[in-house]
Design an enzyme around this catalytic site. Sequence first.
Site, PDB file in Angstrom:
ATOM      1  CB  THR A  82      -0.913   0.014   1.236  1.00  0.00           C
ATOM      2  OG1 THR A  82      -1.768  -1.134   1.183  1.00  0.00           O
ATOM      3  CG2 THR A  82      -1.783   1.268   1.266  1.00  0.00           C
ATOM      4  CE  LYS A  93      -5.053  -1.598   2.376  1.00  0.00           C
ATOM      5  NZ  LYS A  93      -3.781  -2.308   2.354  1.00  0.00           N
ATOM      6  CE  LYS A 100       2.348   2.062   4.666  1.00  0.00           C
ATOM      7  NZ  LYS A 100       1.755   1.265   3.543  1.00  0.00           N
TER       8      LYS A 100
END
Lengths: 282, 282
Positions: free
Chosen positions: A85, A160, A228
Amino acid sequence: MGAPLGRRLLKAGFSLAVFTRTRSRADELLAAGAEWADSAAELAERVDAVISIVPDSPDVEQVYLGPVGVCAGPGQGGLAIDMSTVAPGTAVRVAEAVQQRGGQFVDAPVSGGKTGAEAGTLSIMAGGDAEAIERARPIFAALGKRVVHCGPTGNGQLTKLCNQIICGLNLLAVGEALVFAKRLGLDPKTMLEAVSAGAAGSWAVDNLGPRMADRDFAPMFMIDLQQKDLRLALDAARLRTVPLPGTALVQQLLTANQAAGEGREGTQALLKTLERIAHVHN
Amino acid sequence: MGAPLGRRLLKAGFSLAVFTRTRSRADELLAAGAEWADSAAELAERVDAVISIVPDSPDVEQVYLGPVGVCAGPGQGGLAIDMSTVAPGTAVRVAEAVQQRGGQFVDAPVSGGKTGAEAGTLSIMAGGDAEAIERARPIFAALGKRVVHCGPTGNGQLTKLCNQIICGLNLLAVGEALVFAKRLGLDPKTMLEAVSAGAAGSWAVDNLGPRMADRDFAPMFMIDLQQKDLRLALDAARLRTVPLPGTALVQQLLTANQAAGEGREGTQALLKTLERIAHVHN
């Protein structure tokens, strides 16, 4: 995540070569029949399809664009699938480099965590052209139960990020309900059982709720990684001036966990921040 | 909600008497075989079990404690079940009045909305003593698929407030993801399909997401009622000084819907507030 994905591929009959920055992390896969490669470049020369999964955008750029990265070896028209990701812009840059060498690139981040990787039940959000994604399907079939083509390169990553926006707020939902329940005298697990079958039902209620109730903060997915991902989501949103007030709140509350040294605990440890601000003692 | 619950009870073979403040709303049940009662007091004299479902705490107090309410008739040791979502303190006050007259009281708010009521798949969160709840079980069996005894009187209501805390934040989760998706160029329904099977999965993603994507803001559950429920949750939290930052944010954003005259639309119209603050035009 690399180890369970590798195990699934071996189990499905693929032959596998692996490269990791810390070789010991590959020990189990090597013992199970995978071959070792000394760099991403060397690995790319030996395989039909490269699959990468690393923590953040700079890691992906190094794996593909670094001095011994995938694109440093001879071009071969191979397939490259990045399941990390990372920033959508990183996916676009890496795809261009791969395509310039005659290869095909798919950004294919996943949802479902280590449990989903082990069981082969990940959701795979794929970005790229249709031909590349068709080529990747036999690999995806070994790893996930739902594969959705989300559009061109980068759209897997953007999807995502939507997933992580939802995960963050669903997590906050369970945490606030549990702090409320505790302070108002409800049994946490009875509350979770009562709400899980109705309009409040979610993966988070089913999977993070019981862990919060048991004070089991071992990571299924670490706060540092969730942060993150929320940073990537808020960065992408900021570039298009999209306000995400709820997501920003979740990100700030998880920052309080990081301040308390809990970044490597599971996201369900958000409960601890909510308890601290509510002055709940256990 | 009264009409579908009544239909379920008739279908299960119960005989039914009904009283509503607006008689025309009972027409369908009367045509289906229910009898009319001229007041809650008169109804209570004729039945073994009273079931009430009204919008807010003062309505419940009037149904039970008002001059022609359930407790105004002769005592009979009957069972009273309140399925409204109201203040936990209201449940306690009404239970005391019912018990003083020899009756038994269960607070039993539900989740699942009109769809769940029609299908008999509601989640029922029951508070009261075990004997009263056992007595109510044949009725609950006709109305819901999950019945959880949440503890003493009022705990059904407190559990429903947990449910609404979670519903509110799960709703915000889907709304923020859809605004992000739209502004970043993703197809909304493809995004929803990709995230629904993984860790972002929820009832809200499955049921409110597609309605938001289709801009179908017809109420499954009205914003005005969700706001009443969030007010009850935030009131109960304030009395115990429990901070609920996410729930408060949802409540404020839905207030913006009410300011725009959208209080009688479905909660999924939260999307419109998020679009207004993001300056998204449709």
